[in-house]
Design a protein around this motif. Structure first.
Motif, PDB file in Angstrom:
ATOM      1  N   TRP A 612       1.009  -1.215  -0.001  1.00 39.85           N
ATOM      2  CA  TRP A 612      -0.074   0.030   0.048  1.00 39.85           C
ATOM      3  C   TRP A 612       0.869   1.349   0.120  1.00 39.85           C
ATOM      4  O   TRP A 612       0.430   2.222  -0.580  1.00 39.85           O
ATOM      5  CB  TRP A 612      -1.126  -0.026   1.229  1.00 39.85           C
ATOM      6  CG  TRP A 612      -1.782   1.075   1.492  1.00 39.85           C
ATOM      7  CD1 TRP A 612      -1.926   2.118   2.056  1.00 39.85           C
ATOM      8  CD2 TRP A 612      -2.697   1.653   0.326  1.00 39.85           C
ATOM      9  NE1 TRP A 612      -2.767   3.119   2.305  1.00 39.85           N
ATOM     10  CE2 TRP A 612      -3.427   2.767   0.996  1.00 39.85           C
ATOM     11  CE3 TRP A 612      -3.087   1.348  -0.956  1.00 39.85           C
ATOM     12  CZ2 TRP A 612      -4.058   3.626   0.247  1.00 39.85           C
ATOM     13  CZ3 TRP A 612      -4.074   1.988  -1.656  1.00 39.85           C
ATOM     14  CH2 TRP A 612      -4.531   3.081  -0.936  1.00 39.85           C
ATOM     15  N   GLU A 743     -13.667  -0.190   0.998  1.00 43.23           N
ATOM     16  CA  GLU A 743     -12.951  -1.307   1.568  1.00 43.23           C
ATOM     17  C   GLU A 743     -13.449  -2.702   1.150  1.00 43.23           C
ATOM     18  O   GLU A 743     -12.676  -3.722   1.182  1.00 43.23           O
ATOM     19  CB  GLU A 743     -12.652  -1.200   3.026  1.00 43.23           C
ATOM     20  CG  GLU A 743     -13.767  -1.265   3.951  1.00 43.23           C
ATOM     21  CD  GLU A 743     -14.694  -0.136   4.003  1.00 43.23           C
ATOM     22  OE1 GLU A 743     -15.469  -0.079   5.074  1.00 43.23           O
ATOM     23  OE2 GLU A 743     -14.183   1.020   3.357  1.00 43.23           O
ATOM     24  N   ILE A 746     -11.668  -3.721  -2.138  1.00 42.49           N
ATOM     25  CA  ILE A 746      -9.950  -3.472  -2.643  1.00 42.49           C
ATOM     26  C   ILE A 746      -9.141  -4.667  -2.866  1.00 42.49           C
ATOM     27  O   ILE A 746      -9.823  -5.841  -2.476  1.00 42.49           O
ATOM     28  CB  ILE A 746      -9.560  -2.724  -1.312  1.00 42.49           C
ATOM     29  CG1 ILE A 746      -9.492  -3.818   0.017  1.00 42.49           C
ATOM     30  CG2 ILE A 746     -10.066  -1.173  -0.955  1.00 42.49           C
ATOM     31  CD1 ILE A 746      -8.661  -3.054   1.244  1.00 42.49           C
ATOM     32  N   LYS A 751      -5.115  -6.478   2.437  1.00 41.71           N
ATOM     33  CA  LYS A 751      -5.795  -6.534   3.501  1.00 41.71           C
ATOM     34  C   LYS A 751      -5.198  -6.761   4.901  1.00 41.71           C
ATOM     35  O   LYS A 751      -3.985  -7.464   4.672  1.00 41.71           O
ATOM     36  CB  LYS A 751      -6.695  -8.043   3.467  1.00 41.71           C
ATOM     37  CG  LYS A 751      -7.809  -8.115   2.564  1.00 41.71           C
ATOM     38  CD  LYS A 751      -9.029  -7.211   3.033  1.00 41.71           C
ATOM     39  CE  LYS A 751     -10.106  -7.360   1.869  1.00 41.71           C
ATOM     40  NZ  LYS A 751     -11.415  -6.455   1.992  1.00 41.71           N
ATOM     41  N   PRO A 756      -6.534   2.023   7.921  1.00 43.41           N
ATOM     42  CA  PRO A 756      -8.022   2.650   7.364  1.00 43.41           C
ATOM     43  C   PRO A 756      -8.069   4.099   7.075  1.00 43.41           C
ATOM     44  O   PRO A 756      -8.926   4.532   5.988  1.00 43.41           O
ATOM     45  CB  PRO A 756      -8.876   2.239   8.514  1.00 43.41           C
ATOM     46  CG  PRO A 756      -8.118   1.313   9.231  1.00 43.41           C
ATOM     47  CD  PRO A 756      -6.732   1.576   9.305  1.00 43.41           C
ATOM     48  N   LEU A 759      -6.714   4.765   3.685  1.00 45.68           N
ATOM     49  CA  LEU A 759      -7.630   4.521   2.701  1.00 45.68           C
ATOM     50  C   LEU A 759      -8.796   5.487   2.296  1.00 45.68           C
ATOM     51  O   LEU A 759      -9.054   5.858   1.188  1.00 45.68           O
ATOM     52  CB  LEU A 759      -7.978   3.128   2.706  1.00 45.68           C
ATOM     53  CG  LEU A 759      -8.971   2.530   1.537  1.00 45.68           C
ATOM     54  CD1 LEU A 759      -8.241   2.421   0.416  1.00 45.68           C
ATOM     55  CD2 LEU A 759      -9.408   1.051   2.229  1.00 45.68           C
ATOM     56  N   THR A 760      -9.243   5.884   3.493  1.00 44.92           N
ATOM     57  CA  THR A 760     -10.418   6.773   3.362  1.00 44.92           C
ATOM     58  C   THR A 760     -10.257   8.143   2.775  1.00 44.92           C
ATOM     59  O   THR A 760     -10.718   8.386   1.931  1.00 44.92           O
ATOM     60  CB  THR A 760     -11.008   6.980   4.808  1.00 44.92           C
ATOM     61  OG1 THR A 760     -11.214   5.888   5.461  1.00 44.92           O
ATOM     62  CG2 THR A 760     -12.171   8.105   4.781  1.00 44.92           C
TER      63      THR A 760
END
Length: 844
Positions: A612, A743, A746, A751, A756, A759-760
């Protein structure tokens, strides 16, 4: 339908005046059965024939009456839709004693006859100076509605149409006027004039996105059209079930973006109105059913219930939401947010508190304006995670959308007003086609003559032809100055050209670098030809793009790319090392990007997927390159083909933008866009650019937003093998993002490896990039700023889980906001475009 021949008066000016004192109708309402003198009972109500002699209705002219023996639709209206009044000239219905507020409903059922094709009908409807409908064609309206519902996955089928309007009559007369288009006709099957005694609308309405600010609508001077009326979570409600006003309520399931995002609930409890003045707002049956959010079996409920509606652009809309708490018996147990057109209409919304208890019917009105380039309206309800409520979902019982008139107009003028014009257009097209055909023959003959002369000249210049064959434009011709031309000729043996156009390679050198263009060294293929991995004499690895000399496809793109890359220098743009234009070849030589395309590291290959953090860093690199393009030159440069296969990674996974063949110089200061033919890659193409053929930097922003979702979801942007609602990645991802549940879809490789919050924030900037209107999208500098913040959040989270420090997103944001501007490294004064002549790219 069979037309009554004794009443055909096609060339007669028809003026039908019906003098009806409203107080004499049933329940202060008038129900007219058009095209007949018969009075019938339909839906428990009495409909009077509009040509009946005596009684409440008088007919001053015979007019044209039609009738049919069949009706394919709601059986409730079968008797009513067997007749219609047809008009070929203006037709006026006048009602006296009409002071007050009224619903006007016009019923239409397309008929068939030997004398008229209802598909060619077109007419205008006005009421007391307010234009209600313009260029109105009933079959087209019905078709569009059915197609729209089918597109959303619904299965409703409409064969008739009811248009409903609301307005206040200040005088004593209500006149409804029907005006057919020239050479056309119109019709109406039934008319309702329904008196509204209680105050149905108030002038002060909450404005969406204004933090509680209200707007005064002056509704007594405006007309209102009912666009949608839905019984949310329940069955359709027929007119005879809405005893006070005879309204029809559709089921909401056909308009939900994701039907399983909401579950319907019902109650038999005694429902009462929150206010004694609300008894006519909606029938109580609306409040006995509701839709609540489904249990998605996820740890955090961040999705929304979403409804999508097609509306007319450039109008104000009043959205009325109906609520009744059916589950919780005290306040602060169900708190949620309301979004309209992706803007917050209300947060911390508590039905129990607003209505004053459980089983209390309550409604809330909102006002929003739909701009001229948008034809959809979104209603979304979702939980408010900050409220700390017991209930983590939302609830809705009913929904109505009303369009407000603007300058005395409710009609959407974008519709065709005169079907007769279609016939005229066809004849014009025919003559234009004939003329074009003759012109084409002349042009072809002239072209053959010119080609013959040109070929003769070519035979006299064989030597020059071998050196610079047709189909390729010699590179030095792209340089306008004598010095530039000389510098290129001086570089024939591999020296670096002082004007930065790059090294001029010989064909022999490039054959040696690629083992005579061996197929095993191919690392890419495009419309222009093939890309090879090569090694030049000093051991440097290069990428060699060799165009196909048998085709002119991509020639303009080649020339554009040479112009661009010979002048642009930036860490996040792929550099051009040189070129070769010997014999029948046109070849470009680039720096070699050891890790290939971004796409190959996300899906579709056996390469290890990027983490990520790596994905964020790659997106930041690409954004830096695009930001430099947009701001480096005086007018900026629009890439026009942003996609994951044009983002290349070097040996250290540093991202660089590549392939500038479609690039275009941005608009001058006095213009907002560049008008140009649409080019780009399907799936990444900006829909506004596609519709309007007007290119701006925001077209790159849209494409980059698709890239961001592709990075998160790790799938192709277009995949025809998937279910219909998943084929287009941008649309699919946006549906989940609007539900705040990205999510769910994705890349499984991510995972447990991401913050989080990162990602938001990443998903939020991607959503902004995909705004329908370019002006609503952020600039690339803003995108870059947010991506850098996302990276800092991810890095802080990684340090916290490794025990290095505690994670504080607020501190990360504070540190990031202290930066005053976006840092774009390695772009010198020269690199920022001082030696870049934008005019060179205008024809690319």
């Amino acid at each position: 339908m069979k037309i009554n021949g004794s009443r055909l008066c096609l060339n007669l000016l028809i003026v039908v005046s019906l003098y009806v004192r409203i107080g004499e109708g049933q329940g202060n309402s008038i129900l007219l059965n058009c095209g007949t003198n018969s009075t019938i009972n339909v839906g428990g109500r009495r409909w009077v024939g509009d040509s009946a002699t005596g009684g409440n209705v008088t007919l001053s002219s015979s007019g044209i009456e039609v009738s049919t023996s069949t009706f394919d639709g709601d059986q409730t209206y079968t008797p009513l839709y067997k007749t219609a009044r047809v008009f070929v000239d203006s037709l006026n219905y006048t009602f006296r004693g009409a002071q007050g507020s009224y619903f006007l409903r016009l019923h239409f059922y397309p008929f068939s006859s030997e004398n008229r094709n209802v598909n060619d009908s077109s007419f205008v409807v006005q009421a007391n100076g307010i234009k209600l409908l313009s260029g109105f064609n009933v079959p087209d309206e019905i078709l569009q509605k059915n197609l729209y519902i089918a597109k959303l996955g619904g299965n409703s089928s409409f064969s008739y149409l009811v248009k409903e309007f609301f307005f206040t009559v200040s005088g004593d007369v209500l006149m409804v006027e029907f005006i057919p288009a020239k050479g056309s006709f119109g019709f109406v099957n039934a008319i309702e004039i329904v008196n509204v005694e209680n105050k149905l609308f108030v002038d002060s309405v909450s404005k969406v996105g204004s933090n509680g600010e209200t707007s005064v609508l002056s509704l007594s001077k405006r007309g209102i059209e009912t666009m949608y009326r839905l019984n949310v979570g329940g069955s359709p409600i027929k007119a005879d079930e809405d005893l006070s006003l005879g309204r029809v309520w559709e089921a909401d399931s056909s308009y939900m973006l994701t039907a399983n995002a909401g579950s319907d609930i019902h109650t038999r409890a005694n429902i009462t109105y929150a206010s004694a003045n609300d008894t006519s707002i909606a029938p109580l049956v609306v409040y006995r059913s509701a839709r609540t959010m489904s249990n998605t079996q996820v740890m955090e409920k961040r999705f929304n219930m979403s409804w999508k509606f097609e509306v007319d652009p450039d109008f104000d809309y009043m959205i009325r939401l109906h609520f009744c708490e059916l589950s919780f018996d005290k306040a602060n147990e169900r708190i949620f947010r309301i979004y309209i057109n992706n803007k917050t209409a209300a947060d911390n919304f508590d039905i129990f508190k607003q209505a004053g208890g459980k089983y209390k019917a309550y409604h809330q009105d909102f006002l929003d304006m739909v701009p001229s380039v948008v034809n959809t309206l979104w209603i979304q309800l979702g939980p408010d995670p900050t409220a700390g409520a017991v209930g983590t979902d939302a609830l809705l019982n009913g929904l109505e959308i009303f369009k407000l008139s603007r300058n005395g107009n409710l009609a959407y003028v974008g519709k065709l007003e005169n079907p007769g014009a279609r016939k005229t257009s066809k004849s014009v097209i025919l003559w234009v086609s004939i003329g074009a055909g003759i012109a084409s023959i002349v042009i072809i003959a002239a072209s053959i003559a010119l080609i013959t002369c040109f070929c003769q000249k070519r035979r006299n210049k064989e030597t020059d032809t071998k050196k610079h064959p047709p189909g390729w434009r010699p590179l030095f011709l792209l340089n306008s100055t004598a010095n530039a031309k000389a510098s290129l000729h001086q570089s024939l043996h591999g020296s670096m050209a002082p004007n930065r156009t790059g090294r001029r390679f010989t064909l022999a050198e490039l054959k040696a670098a690629t083992n005579s263009f061996e197929d095993s060294l191919i690392i890419g293929v495009g419309g222009f030809g093939k890309v090879y991995k090569g090694e030049i004499e000093d051991g440097t690895l290069v990428a060699i793009k060799r165009a196909n000399p048998q085709s002119q496809q991509g020639l303009t793109e080649f020339e554009t790319e040479i112009e661009m890359l010979s002048k642009l220098r930036h860490k996040h743009l792929v550099s051009m090392i040189g070129f070769c234009d010997e014999q029948d070849e046109m070849i470009l030589v680039y720096e070699y990007m050891a890790n290939g395309t971004l796409r190959s590291h996300i899906f579709g290959s056996n390469l290890p997927p990027l983490s990520w953090k790596q994905r964020i860093e790659v997106c930041i690199g690409a954004a830096r390159g695009l930001h430099y393009l947009h701001t480096g030159a005086d007018r900026g440069i629009i890439h026009r083909d942003v996609k994951t296969t044009n983002i290349l990674l070097d040996e250290n996974f540093v991202a660089k933008m590549a392939d500038f063949g479609l690039s275009k110089t941005g608009p001058s200061l006095e213009h907002t866009h560049v008008s140009t033919a649409v080019k780009g890659s399907f799936g990444y193409l900006d829909p506004e650019y596609f519709r309007r053929q007007q290119l701006t930097e925001k077209s790159d922003i849209y494409s980059f937003g698709v890239v961001l979702f592709e990075v998160v979801c790790a799938r192709a942007v277009i995949n025809p093998s998937l279910p219909r609602d998943q084929i287009n990645l941008a649309e699919w991802a946006m549906r989940w993002q609007r539900q705040r549940s990205l999510e769910t879809i994705i890349d499984p490789h991510l995972k447990g490896t991401y913050s989080p919050e990162s990602l938001t924030k990443f998903a939020e900037i991607a959503e902004k990039c995909l705004a329908d209107e370019g002006k609503s999208r952020p600039a690339m500098g803003e995108v870059l700023w947010h991506l850098e913040y996302v990276l800092q959040v991810q890095e802080a989270w990684l340090r916290s889980i490794n025990g290095e420090n505690s994670f504080s997103s607020s501190q990360v944001l504070a540190d990031h906001e202290s930066r005053e501007e976006v840092d774009v490294p390695e772009a010198t004064t020269s690199d920022r475009g001082t030696d870049l002549d934008p005019k060179r790219f205008e024809d690319a």
